[in-house]
Design a protein around this motif. Structure first.
Motif, PDB file in Angstrom:
ATOM      1  N   GLY A  65      30.016  46.008  45.382  1.00  0.00           N
ATOM      2  CA  GLY A  65      29.992  45.552  46.683  1.00  0.00           C
ATOM      3  C   GLY A  65      28.705  44.085  46.245  1.00  0.00           C
ATOM      4  O   GLY A  65      28.303  43.359  47.364  1.00  0.00           O
ATOM      5  N   GLU A  66      28.590  44.115  44.962  1.00  0.00           N
ATOM      6  CA  GLU A  66      27.748  42.387  44.401  1.00  0.00           C
ATOM      7  C   GLU A  66      28.609  41.491  43.992  1.00  0.00           C
ATOM      8  O   GLU A  66      27.845  40.368  43.397  1.00  0.00           O
ATOM      9  N   GLY A  67      30.140  41.531  44.236  1.00  0.00           N
ATOM     10  CA  GLY A  67      31.107  40.574  43.922  1.00  0.00           C
ATOM     11  C   GLY A  67      30.817  40.764  42.564  1.00  0.00           C
ATOM     12  O   GLY A  67      30.922  39.323  41.885  1.00  0.00           O
ATOM     13  N   GLY A  68      30.396  41.400  41.375  1.00  0.00           N
ATOM     14  CA  GLY A  68      30.349  41.347  40.131  1.00  0.00           C
ATOM     15  C   GLY A  68      31.857  41.185  39.312  1.00  0.00           C
ATOM     16  O   GLY A  68      31.425  41.376  38.420  1.00  0.00           O
ATOM     17  N   PHE A  69      32.759  41.313  39.998  1.00  0.00           N
ATOM     18  CA  PHE A  69      34.092  41.579  39.443  1.00  0.00           C
ATOM     19  C   PHE A  69      34.653  40.757  39.960  1.00  0.00           C
ATOM     20  O   PHE A  69      35.065  39.752  40.599  1.00  0.00           O
ATOM     21  N   LEU A  70      35.342  39.541  38.556  1.00  0.00           N
ATOM     22  CA  LEU A  70      36.466  38.953  39.213  1.00  0.00           C
ATOM     23  C   LEU A  70      38.251  39.091  39.131  1.00  0.00           C
ATOM     24  O   LEU A  70      38.195  38.768  40.607  1.00  0.00           O
ATOM     25  N   GLU A  71      37.825  40.726  38.889  1.00  0.00           N
ATOM     26  CA  GLU A  71      38.908  41.470  39.896  1.00  0.00           C
ATOM     27  C   GLU A  71      39.069  42.818  38.998  1.00  0.00           C
ATOM     28  O   GLU A  71      38.028  43.300  37.913  1.00  0.00           O
ATOM     29  N   GLY A  81      37.706  46.747  35.224  1.00  0.00           N
ATOM     30  CA  GLY A  81      38.115  45.477  35.641  1.00  0.00           C
ATOM     31  C   GLY A  81      36.759  44.560  35.434  1.00  0.00           C
ATOM     32  O   GLY A  81      37.235  45.230  34.149  1.00  0.00           O
ATOM     33  N   THR A  82      37.462  43.137  35.329  1.00  0.00           N
ATOM     34  CA  THR A  82      36.972  42.029  34.574  1.00  0.00           C
ATOM     35  C   THR A  82      35.666  41.894  34.545  1.00  0.00           C
ATOM     36  O   THR A  82      35.028  41.195  35.948  1.00  0.00           O
ATOM     37  N   THR A 103      49.831  40.879  35.965  1.00  0.00           N
ATOM     38  CA  THR A 103      50.013  39.580  36.840  1.00  0.00           C
ATOM     39  C   THR A 103      49.344  39.746  38.287  1.00  0.00           C
ATOM     40  O   THR A 103      48.901  39.177  38.772  1.00  0.00           O
ATOM     41  N   GLN A 104      49.025  41.407  38.572  1.00  0.00           N
ATOM     42  CA  GLN A 104      48.361  41.411  39.552  1.00  0.00           C
ATOM     43  C   GLN A 104      46.735  41.231  39.767  1.00  0.00           C
ATOM     44  O   GLN A 104      46.337  40.246  40.540  1.00  0.00           O
ATOM     45  N   GLY A 105      45.865  41.856  38.501  1.00  0.00           N
ATOM     46  CA  GLY A 105      44.706  41.345  38.535  1.00  0.00           C
ATOM     47  C   GLY A 105      44.614  39.743  38.193  1.00  0.00           C
ATOM     48  O   GLY A 105      44.071  39.032  38.676  1.00  0.00           O
ATOM     49  N   ALA A 106      45.755  39.043  37.159  1.00  0.00           N
ATOM     50  CA  ALA A 106      46.117  37.494  37.392  1.00  0.00           C
ATOM     51  C   ALA A 106      45.848  36.744  38.449  1.00  0.00           C
ATOM     52  O   ALA A 106      45.294  36.140  38.427  1.00  0.00           O
ATOM     53  N   LEU A 107      46.697  37.173  39.362  1.00  0.00           N
ATOM     54  CA  LEU A 107      46.720  36.752  41.013  1.00  0.00           C
ATOM     55  C   LEU A 107      45.968  36.487  41.422  1.00  0.00           C
ATOM     56  O   LEU A 107      44.980  35.674  42.017  1.00  0.00           O
ATOM     57  N   LYS A 111      42.437  33.143  42.133  1.00  0.00           N
ATOM     58  CA  LYS A 111      41.652  32.553  43.648  1.00  0.00           C
ATOM     59  C   LYS A 111      40.225  32.895  43.188  1.00  0.00           C
ATOM     60  O   LYS A 111      39.501  31.865  43.903  1.00  0.00           O
ATOM     61  N   ARG A 112      39.679  33.344  42.612  1.00  0.00           N
ATOM     62  CA  ARG A 112      37.939  33.424  41.887  1.00  0.00           C
ATOM     63  C   ARG A 112      38.198  32.469  40.764  1.00  0.00           C
ATOM     64  O   ARG A 112      36.627  32.198  40.907  1.00  0.00           O
ATOM     65  N   CYS A 113      39.169  31.936  39.957  1.00  0.00           N
ATOM     66  CA  CYS A 113      38.551  31.145  39.004  1.00  0.00           C
ATOM     67  C   CYS A 113      39.285  30.330  39.223  1.00  0.00           C
ATOM     68  O   CYS A 113      40.749  30.104  37.755  1.00  0.00           O
ATOM     69  N   PRO A 114      39.973  29.196  39.598  1.00  0.00           N
ATOM     70  CA  PRO A 114      41.229  28.221  40.524  1.00  0.00           C
ATOM     71  C   PRO A 114      41.155  27.313  38.933  1.00  0.00           C
ATOM     72  O   PRO A 114      42.090  26.091  38.248  1.00  0.00           O
TER      73      PRO A 114
END
Length: 199
Positions: A65-71, A81-82, A103-107, A111-114
Motif C-alpha cells: 500500500g505504501e509502494g514499498g516494493f520494486l515488484e 517481493g523486492t 522475467t515478469q518481475g523484471a518487466l 517500469k519502476r527503475c528504468p
C-alpha cells in the motif's frame, strides 16, 4: 559519488542464473545481493535478513500500500517481493546491487527503475537447456515439456533487456557481466570524470 547500479539478471529455468550470480558475487565483493521479502515461514537454517526478510501478511500488504516494493507477487498463497527502500539506500551510497529475478518481475522493475541494467542470461541452445534440466533429474516428461515451453516464451521477453549474455560456461558468463558493469560505470560517470579533469 555516482549512484550504484541496479543489475537485474533473469533467464529461463535451467540457464544457471543462481550459479552465475553466486560466482559474480564471490568475484565482486563490493557488489551487494538484493534480499527478497516473503510471508512464508522460514525453513530450517534460514535467517531473517540473510536469506529473506520474513514478514507477516499484514506487514507485507502495508508495504504494498505504501509502494514499498520494486515488484512483488503472490505465489501459492505467499507473497514474495523486492523491498525498494533498502535498494535505494545502498544505490544512493554508491553501491551496486544485484537482483536475480524472473522475467515478469523484471518487466515490473523496468517500469519502476528504468535506469536499471537488465541482463538476460541465455543457454547456448534449446537442446543444451533441455540437457541441463534433464541432468537435474527432477522433472517428469510432462513437466520438462512445460518448462521448455515456458523457456521459449521467456527467451522472447529477453528482447526487452539491455544486454543478453550466453551462459556457455560460468567463467565466461561472469567475465561478460563484469565487463558490462565496467562499461556501464564508465558511461554513467563520464560527466563527473570530465568535470573533475577540467577543474
Amino acid at each position: 559519488m555516482s549512484k550504484g547500479l541496479l543489475i537485474v539478471i533473469s533467464g529461463p529455468s535451467g540457464t544457471g542464473k543462481g550459479t552465475v550470480c553466486a560466482e559474480l558475487l564471490s568475484q565482486t565483493p563490493e557488489l551487494a545481493y538484493s534480499i527478497s521479502a516473503t510471508t512464508r515461514q522460514p525453513r530450517d537454517g534460514e535467517v531473517d535478513g540473510k536469506n529473506y526478510y520474513f514478514l507477516t501478511k499484514e506487514a507485507f500488504e502495508k508495504m504494498i500500500g505504501e509502494g514499498g516494493f520494486l515488484e512483488y507477487a503472490n505465489v501459492y498463497g505467499n507473497y514474495y517481493g523486492t523491498p525498494l527502500g533498502k535498494i535505494e539506500e545502498r544505490r544512493e551510497a554508491g553501491q551496486d546491487i544485484l537482483l536475480e529475478i524472473d522475467t515478469q518481475g523484471a518487466l515490473n522493475v523496468m517500469k519502476r527503475c528504468p535506469d536499471g541494467l537488465f541482463i538476460f542470461l541465455l543457454p547456448p541452445s534449446l537442446p543444451e537447456l533441455e540437457r541441463r534440466i534433464r541432468g537435474r533429474g527432477t522433472e517428469t516428461e510432462e513437466s520438462l515439456a512445460r518448462r521448455l515451453g515456458s523457456a521459449k516464451k521467456e527467451i522472447e521477453i529477453g528482447r526487452s533487456y539491455t544486454f543478453v549474455v550466453i551462459n556457455d560456461t560460468v567463467r565466461q558468463a561472469v567475465k561478460r557481466i563484469k565487463a558490462i558493469m565496467v562499461a556501464e560505470h564508465c558511461r554513467r560517470d563520464k560527466e563527473e570524470l570530465i568535470d573533475e579533469v577540467l577543474e
